[in-house]
Design an enzyme around this catalytic site. Sequence first.
Site, PDB file in Angstrom:
ATOM      1  N   SER A 110       0.824  -1.199   0.000  1.00 38.85           N
ATOM      2  CA  SER A 110       0.000   0.000   0.000  1.00 38.85           C
ATOM      3  C   SER A 110       0.867   1.261   0.000  1.00 38.85           C
ATOM      4  O   SER A 110       2.028   1.229   0.394  1.00 38.85           O
ATOM      5  CB  SER A 110      -0.905   0.016   1.235  1.00 38.85           C
ATOM      6  OG  SER A 110      -1.799  -1.075   1.234  1.00 38.85           O
ATOM      7  N   CYS A 118      -4.318   9.301  26.511  1.00 33.34           N
ATOM      8  CA  CYS A 118      -3.297   9.130  27.546  1.00 33.34           C
ATOM      9  C   CYS A 118      -2.129   8.309  27.003  1.00 33.34           C
ATOM     10  O   CYS A 118      -1.826   7.227  27.489  1.00 33.34           O
ATOM     11  CB  CYS A 118      -3.922   8.463  28.766  1.00 33.34           C
ATOM     12  SG  CYS A 118      -2.886   8.561  30.235  1.00 33.34           S
ATOM     13  N   TYR A 123      -8.578   4.314   5.987  1.00 38.71           N
ATOM     14  CA  TYR A 123      -7.959   3.670   7.141  1.00 38.71           C
ATOM     15  C   TYR A 123      -7.976   4.518   8.411  1.00 38.71           C
ATOM     16  O   TYR A 123      -7.314   4.185   9.379  1.00 38.71           O
ATOM     17  CB  TYR A 123      -6.522   3.243   6.820  1.00 38.71           C
ATOM     18  CG  TYR A 123      -6.462   2.331   5.632  1.00 38.71           C
ATOM     19  CD1 TYR A 123      -6.919   1.017   5.720  1.00 38.71           C
ATOM     20  CD2 TYR A 123      -6.018   2.791   4.403  1.00 38.71           C
ATOM     21  CE1 TYR A 123      -6.914   0.188   4.615  1.00 38.71           C
ATOM     22  CE2 TYR A 123      -6.010   1.961   3.289  1.00 38.71           C
ATOM     23  CZ  TYR A 123      -6.458   0.664   3.408  1.00 38.71           C
ATOM     24  OH  TYR A 123      -6.457  -0.152   2.311  1.00 38.71           O
TER      25      TYR A 123
END
Length: 461
Positions: A238, A389, A419
Amino acid sequence: MRAHEAGALHGDLGQRGPAWLRTPEDVNALVPQLWPRTVRRTDAGSLEIGGVSVADLAAEHGTPAYLLDEADLRSRCREFAAAFGDADVYYAGKSFLCKAVVKIIHEEGLFLDVCSGGELAVALKAGFPAERIGFHGNNKSMAELSRAIEAGVGRIVVDSFDEITRLTDLSEKTGKRAKVLVRVTVGVEAHTHEFIATAHEDQKFGFSLAGGAAFAAAVKILDDGVLDLRGLHSHIGSQIFDTSGFEVAARRVLELQAQIRDARGVELEELDLGGGFGIAYTTQDDPSTPGDLAKRINKIVEGECELANLRKPRLSVEPGRAIVGPAVFTLYEVGTVKDVDGIRTYVSVDGGMSDNIRTALYDASYSATMAGRASVAEPMLARVVGKHCESGDILVKDEFLPADVRPGDLLAVPGTGAYCRSMASNYNHVPRPPVVAVRDGASRVIVRRETEDDLLALDVG
């Protein structure tokens, strides 16, 4: 680069940024190749998409939100279909899938590639013709294969000998002869991140060409006579810009096809060279147009067929990112701006790695711009981060933003159609953003924002 005890993400200390990043002459200017085609900056300074201002979209739909330019998406579908002509263009649903997008790609004449039972369910629910669906996956379950056969999926890309056995058993039991392609691992090292390169030998996908497994799989299917072997499949990875990888892949797959012909007297009718065509995330990316891609790939296939004395098979490709990626940007609101001891300025927004994991996962690069207003302030090198976090919760590692960026400002990150929503999570129990399609001065929610009630509904206590 100086070493940093906290790791590579912190190694590029200071205000310099990457070597290619230059201070812009106008911090408000948009780089057209990065943005959906209807996006512009108005005279008042704010962005608009599809004729609607981002301020109005933020007021109506909240932030963060994925904003999809429907006209852009449709135009890219049409361009790929026209460029590849007689070839079959399969939209790679893993990049982003919802019922509205399924309907759009069907209306624009594309095929659809899915790689899970869930993606197949979305396609069927949206009314997509099953015979125009291809089904991928390295570990399809019996339930998924059964549903694909029952629905009449047009082709199944087989990925292992175990899957061949399962499909053979199911076809015999149901009396339905499944059409299949054999996925071939061609040994091409694509020039991309190792996690999205899929054709080198040491990875989970496909049958090895070098080791003889691909030939053995094709021969087994032909000799068993239960499944309908239509052709061969290759996908090298990709976010690829260099077509030389496709040239090597095509040569090796067609050599295998000639080997199968010589051994069994059968010329397979189809060849799928996958997708993975790159898009522009920053000014450093220079993607090819669908027309250029089609011209080069067809030339490669025709030349290799001539050398192997083969009839040209029916070609198919699988663009996903190249169609939906540039058609979307994510809109955020700035929450805090923090200058850390002259090292860098952190601009924190109300999303983060839960709506875009790619920077943390692939070291992906993105761009950003002030979206709600223009600024006359000097450019300032900043890092755009999320609210999660994790110190690795980074959306844009380095970008020039106006030095007067402040809480409440709207910030836009382009190239987030592929994505991002499909890989989104509920990390820190943050609900996933909506997807809002905008066209001709109007917006509509095509995937609604998750709520705390949605999160709690799955928690059975």
